[in-house]
Design a protein around this motif. Structure first.
Motif, PDB file in Angstrom:
ATOM      1  N   UNK A  43      42.145  47.410  32.884  1.00  0.00           N
ATOM      2  CA  UNK A  43      43.473  47.962  32.635  1.00  0.00           C
ATOM      3  C   UNK A  43      43.893  47.614  31.216  1.00  0.00           C
ATOM      4  N   UNK A  44      44.714  48.470  30.637  1.00  0.00           N
ATOM      5  CA  UNK A  44      45.324  48.163  29.340  1.00  0.00           C
ATOM      6  C   UNK A  44      46.556  47.327  29.616  1.00  0.00           C
ATOM      7  N   UNK A  92      54.821  47.721  15.504  1.00  0.00           N
ATOM      8  CA  UNK A  92      53.669  48.347  16.116  1.00  0.00           C
ATOM      9  C   UNK A  92      53.302  47.564  17.369  1.00  0.00           C
ATOM     10  N   UNK A  93      52.944  48.267  18.419  1.00  0.00           N
ATOM     11  CA  UNK A  93      52.562  47.652  19.678  1.00  0.00           C
ATOM     12  C   UNK A  93      51.057  47.763  19.869  1.00  0.00           C
ATOM     13  N   UNK A  94      50.501  46.806  20.591  1.00  0.00           N
ATOM     14  CA  UNK A  94      49.076  46.802  20.865  1.00  0.00           C
ATOM     15  C   UNK A  94      48.859  46.512  22.335  1.00  0.00           C
ATOM     16  N   UNK A  95      48.096  47.373  22.992  1.00  0.00           N
ATOM     17  CA  UNK A  95      47.667  47.131  24.368  1.00  0.00           C
ATOM     18  C   UNK A  95      46.179  46.817  24.299  1.00  0.00           C
ATOM     19  N   UNK A  96      45.738  45.875  25.117  1.00  0.00           N
ATOM     20  CA  UNK A  96      44.357  45.427  25.064  1.00  0.00           C
ATOM     21  C   UNK A  96      43.739  45.503  26.457  1.00  0.00           C
ATOM     22  N   UNK A  97      42.465  45.887  26.549  1.00  0.00           N
ATOM     23  CA  UNK A  97      41.821  45.968  27.866  1.00  0.00           C
ATOM     24  C   UNK A  97      41.514  44.587  28.435  1.00  0.00           C
ATOM     25  N   UNK A  98      41.693  44.458  29.736  1.00  0.00           N
ATOM     26  CA  UNK A  98      41.328  43.240  30.455  1.00  0.00           C
ATOM     27  C   UNK A  98      40.862  43.648  31.844  1.00  0.00           C
ATOM     28  N   UNK A  99      39.971  42.839  32.423  1.00  0.00           N
ATOM     29  CA  UNK A  99      39.417  43.145  33.736  1.00  0.00           C
ATOM     30  C   UNK A  99      40.186  42.395  34.810  1.00  0.00           C
ATOM     31  N   UNK A 100      40.540  43.102  35.877  1.00  0.00           N
ATOM     32  CA  UNK A 100      41.243  42.504  37.006  1.00  0.00           C
ATOM     33  C   UNK A 100      40.258  41.646  37.798  1.00  0.00           C
ATOM     34  N   UNK A 101      40.631  40.383  38.033  1.00  0.00           N
ATOM     35  CA  UNK A 101      39.769  39.490  38.799  1.00  0.00           C
ATOM     36  C   UNK A 101      40.386  39.092  40.141  1.00  0.00           C
ATOM     37  N   UNK A 156      34.888  52.465  28.038  1.00  0.00           N
ATOM     38  CA  UNK A 156      35.949  52.470  27.022  1.00  0.00           C
ATOM     39  C   UNK A 156      36.469  51.067  26.764  1.00  0.00           C
ATOM     40  N   UNK A 157      36.622  50.282  27.826  1.00  0.00           N
ATOM     41  CA  UNK A 157      37.097  48.909  27.668  1.00  0.00           C
ATOM     42  C   UNK A 157      36.116  48.100  26.825  1.00  0.00           C
ATOM     43  N   UNK A 158      34.828  48.210  27.119  1.00  0.00           N
ATOM     44  CA  UNK A 158      33.818  47.453  26.372  1.00  0.00           C
ATOM     45  C   UNK A 158      33.752  47.880  24.909  1.00  0.00           C
ATOM     46  N   UNK A 159      33.879  49.185  24.640  1.00  0.00           N
ATOM     47  CA  UNK A 159      33.899  49.666  23.249  1.00  0.00           C
ATOM     48  C   UNK A 159      35.081  49.064  22.491  1.00  0.00           C
ATOM     49  N   UNK A 160      36.243  49.091  23.115  1.00  0.00           N
ATOM     50  CA  UNK A 160      37.446  48.559  22.479  1.00  0.00           C
ATOM     51  C   UNK A 160      37.334  47.059  22.257  1.00  0.00           C
ATOM     52  N   UNK A 161      36.868  46.334  23.273  1.00  0.00           N
ATOM     53  CA  UNK A 161      36.723  44.885  23.142  1.00  0.00           C
ATOM     54  C   UNK A 161      35.685  44.523  22.077  1.00  0.00           C
ATOM     55  N   UNK A 162      34.610  45.324  21.958  1.00  0.00           N
ATOM     56  CA  UNK A 162      33.599  45.075  20.922  1.00  0.00           C
ATOM     57  C   UNK A 162      34.217  45.221  19.530  1.00  0.00           C
TER      58      UNK A 162
END
Length: 88
Positions: free
Chosen positions: A44-45, A1-10, A59-65
Motif C-alpha cells: 500500500x502507499x 510537496x507530499x510523498x507517499x511511500x510503498x510498504x508491505x502489510x504484515x 510497482x512497489x519494488x520499482x519505487x523502493x529500488x
C-alpha cells in the motif's frame, strides 16, 4: 510537496482497521480506512499514517529500488532472504 511511500502489510487488526506495515525493516501502524480490500502481503502507499491505495508488488519494488538508489532508505537485512510476498 507530499510523498507517499510503498510498504508491505504484515498484520491487520480487523476490529480497528489498523495495519502494521514493514518498510526498511521498520514496522509502523497505519489506518486502512481508505483502502477497502487490503490483505496481509499487499503493498500500500502510505502517507501521514494512512494507506491511500494498493499497488502491485512490481510497482512497489520499482519505487523502493529508486528510493534506495537515492540513499533515502536502507536495505532490509532480510530482504534477499525473504520468501515472495512474505517475511523471512
Amino acid at each position: 510537496m507530499c510523498l507517499a511511500i510503498p510498504a508491505r502489510i504484515v498484520e491487520i487488526d480487523a476490529a480497528t482497521d489498523i495495519a502494521q506495515v514493514s518498510l526498511g525493516g521498520v514496522r509502523k501502524e497505519v489506518s486502512l480506512a481508505l483502502v477497502n480490500d487490503a490483505r496481509v502481503g499487499d503493498y500500500v502507499l502510505i502517507h501521514v499514517g494512512y494507506a491511500l491505495n494498493k499497488l502491485s508488488e512490481e510497482e512497489a519494488e520499482k519505487t523502493l529500488a529508486l528510493i534506495r538508489e537515492m540513499g533515502l532508505l536502507e536495505e532490509e537485512a532480510t530482504h534477499n532472504a525473504a520468501t515472495p510476498g512474505g517475511e523471512a
